[in-house]
Design a protein around this motif. Structure first.
Motif, mmCIF file in Angstrom:
data_model
loop_
_atom_site.group_PDB
_atom_site.id
_atom_site.type_symbol
_atom_site.label_atom_id
_atom_site.label_comp_id
_atom_site.label_asym_id
_atom_site.label_seq_id
_atom_site.Cartn_x
_atom_site.Cartn_y
_atom_site.Cartn_z
ATOM 1 N N PHE A 45 0.824 -1.212 0.000
ATOM 2 C CA PHE A 45 0.000 0.000 0.000
ATOM 3 C C PHE A 45 0.856 1.259 0.000
ATOM 4 N N VAL A 46 1.941 1.230 0.790
ATOM 5 C CA VAL A 46 2.840 2.386 0.826
ATOM 6 C C VAL A 46 3.496 2.599 -0.536
ATOM 7 N N GLY A 47 3.913 1.499 -1.175
ATOM 8 C CA GLY A 47 4.495 1.617 -2.506
ATOM 9 C C GLY A 47 3.513 2.148 -3.528
ATOM 10 N N GLY A 48 2.273 1.680 -3.462
ATOM 11 C CA GLY A 48 1.259 2.210 -4.367
ATOM 12 C C GLY A 48 1.005 3.687 -4.140
ATOM 13 N N GLY A 49 1.000 4.116 -2.875
ATOM 14 C CA GLY A 49 0.837 5.539 -2.588
ATOM 15 C C GLY A 49 2.018 6.368 -3.063
ATOM 16 N N ALA A 50 3.223 5.806 -2.931
ATOM 17 C CA ALA A 50 4.405 6.513 -3.434
ATOM 18 C C ALA A 50 4.365 6.650 -4.942
ATOM 19 N N GLY A 51 3.801 5.638 -5.620
ATOM 20 C CA GLY A 51 3.668 5.736 -7.075
ATOM 21 C C GLY A 51 2.700 6.823 -7.503
ATOM 22 N N LEU A 52 1.711 7.111 -6.669
ATOM 23 C CA LEU A 52 0.739 8.155 -7.019
ATOM 24 C C LEU A 52 1.355 9.535 -7.045
ATOM 25 N N VAL A 53 2.390 9.753 -6.232
ATOM 26 C CA VAL A 53 3.028 11.073 -6.171
ATOM 27 C C VAL A 53 4.404 11.071 -6.839
ATOM 28 N N SER A 54 4.746 9.990 -7.538
ATOM 29 C CA SER A 54 6.052 9.902 -8.181
ATOM 30 C C SER A 54 6.130 10.842 -9.377
ATOM 31 N N LYS A 55 7.336 11.347 -9.630
ATOM 32 C CA LYS A 55 7.526 12.247 -10.768
ATOM 33 C C LYS A 55 7.552 11.495 -12.100
ATOM 34 N N TYR A 56 7.643 10.158 -12.029
ATOM 35 C CA TYR A 56 7.656 9.358 -13.252
ATOM 36 C C TYR A 56 6.269 8.900 -13.675
ATOM 37 N N ARG A 57 5.232 9.343 -12.989
ATOM 38 C CA ARG A 57 3.890 8.843 -13.299
ATOM 39 C C ARG A 57 3.400 9.330 -14.662
ATOM 40 N N LYS A 58 3.891 10.500 -15.105
ATOM 41 C CA LYS A 58 3.470 10.985 -16.416
ATOM 42 C C LYS A 58 4.196 10.262 -17.543
ATOM 43 N N VAL A 59 5.399 9.794 -17.257
ATOM 44 C CA VAL A 59 6.184 9.108 -18.298
ATOM 45 C C VAL A 59 5.730 7.668 -18.464
ATOM 46 N N ALA A 63 -0.893 3.983 -13.377
ATOM 47 C CA ALA A 63 -1.148 2.598 -12.947
ATOM 48 C C ALA A 63 0.138 1.775 -12.970
ATOM 49 N N ASN A 64 0.950 1.947 -14.000
ATOM 50 C CA ASN A 64 2.178 1.157 -14.115
ATOM 51 C C ASN A 64 3.182 1.508 -13.019
ATOM 52 N N ILE A 65 3.381 2.776 -12.773
ATOM 53 C CA ILE A 65 4.376 3.168 -11.784
ATOM 54 C C ILE A 65 3.917 2.810 -10.377
ATOM 55 N N SER A 66 2.606 2.911 -10.108
ATOM 56 C CA SER A 66 2.092 2.524 -8.790
ATOM 57 C C SER A 66 2.234 1.028 -8.573
ATOM 58 N N ALA A 67 1.920 0.243 -9.601
ATOM 59 C CA ALA A 67 2.056 -1.207 -9.483
ATOM 60 C C ALA A 67 3.519 -1.613 -9.316
ATOM 61 N N THR A 68 4.422 -0.915 -10.010
ATOM 62 C CA THR A 68 5.850 -1.226 -9.889
ATOM 63 C C THR A 68 6.360 -0.926 -8.497
ATOM 64 N N TYR A 69 6.004 0.247 -7.967
ATOM 65 C CA TYR A 69 6.437 0.618 -6.612
ATOM 66 C C TYR A 69 5.857 -0.343 -5.582
ATOM 67 N N ALA A 70 4.575 -0.681 -5.733
ATOM 68 C CA ALA A 70 3.932 -1.582 -4.773
ATOM 69 C C ALA A 70 4.569 -2.961 -4.810
ATOM 70 N N THR A 71 4.857 -3.459 -6.003
ATOM 71 C CA THR A 71 5.478 -4.784 -6.125
ATOM 72 C C THR A 71 6.877 -4.799 -5.526
ATOM 73 N N ASN A 72 7.672 -3.779 -5.839
ATOM 74 C CA ASN A 72 9.044 -3.737 -5.334
ATOM 75 C C ASN A 72 9.091 -3.653 -3.808
ATOM 76 N N LEU A 73 8.276 -2.790 -3.235
ATOM 77 C CA LEU A 73 8.276 -2.664 -1.773
ATOM 78 C C LEU A 73 7.728 -3.917 -1.108
ATOM 79 N N SER A 74 6.755 -4.557 -1.730
ATOM 80 C CA SER A 74 6.229 -5.802 -1.163
ATOM 81 C C SER A 74 7.296 -6.902 -1.173
ATOM 82 N N ILE A 75 8.061 -6.990 -2.269
ATOM 83 C CA ILE A 75 9.124 -7.989 -2.341
ATOM 84 C C ILE A 75 10.194 -7.716 -1.297
ATOM 85 N N ILE A 76 10.572 -6.456 -1.144
ATOM 86 C CA ILE A 76 11.589 -6.100 -0.147
ATOM 87 C C ILE A 76 11.106 -6.427 1.258
#
Length: 202
Positions: A45-59, A63-76
């Motif tokens: 959830f924290v990773g998904g929230g970080a993806g919502l405010v990430s500067k890469y969300r427009k690039v 949805a992709n950046i939130s899912a990536t952040y959420a997956t990475n933090l969950s794995i860690i």
């Protein structure tokens, strides 16, 4: 052949050794849901929230950046919490022993850093994971009593708010009040039965 006395004397020792072993009691292993699953879910959830405010969300897309952040933090989080539980079981220590957090953070950081950035990344990530993991676990240990008391106060306030006033004709009776009510009803029933008998007598 062994004597019966020798067998009897050796049996209690075996039983005592089994019962005194700290690894045989299920309570020493703790609740894996509380110590592995919930932190992993929270990290997602924290990773998904970080993806919502990430500067890469427009690039990359929101949805992709939130899912990536959420997956990475969950794995860690899953790797760290699993390693911490493995270290705790191996050392046969208590759940609040911060040495487990330090060892697990160092090992997890070294492994993930090696996969991510080679030897230099292994050293850097091991130090970061050791400090951050130990600090988070220390803060969690300190916040648990506060959160528990806060939860109990909320439950007490909600129960007092749900309680009916004394002047209300509808009351929820506890066990003592219910027993007293049943005793009064039995007494009134006995008095009525006795009164009817007295009326029937000439």
């Amino acid at each position: 052949m062994f004597s019966k006395a020798g067998m009897d004397s050796s049996a209690p020792k075996a039983l005592n050794s089994d019962t005194s072993s700290p690894s045989s009691s299920p309570s020493n292993y703790g609740d894996w849901k509380e110590r592995i699953f919930f932190p992993t879910l929270l990290a997602g959830f924290v990773g998904g929230g970080a993806g919502l405010v990430s500067k890469y969300r427009k690039v990359h897309g929101l949805a992709n950046i939130s899912a990536t952040y959420a997956t990475n933090l969950s794995i860690i989080a899953a790797c760290y919490c699993g390693a911490r539980e493995f270290v705790r079981v191996s050392r046969r220590s208590e759940p609040d022993d911060l040495m487990n957090s330090a060892i697990a953070g160092f090992g997890t950081g070294a492994l993930l850093g090696r996969l991510q950035g080679g030897r230099l990344g292994s050293v850097r990530y091991s130090l970061i994971f050791t400090v951050v993991g130990t600090a988070v676990d220390y803060g969690t240990l300190k916040l648990k009593p506060v959160l528990r008391s806060y939860k109990e106060s909320i439950i007490e306030e909600s129960s007092s708010w749900m309680k009916l006033p004394e002047w209300s004709p509808i009351q929820v009776l506890d066990e003592e009040a219910l027993a007293a009510k049943q005793a009064r009803e039995q007494q009134l029933y006995a008095q009525r039965a006795l009164g009817q008998l007295n009326k029937k007598d000439p």
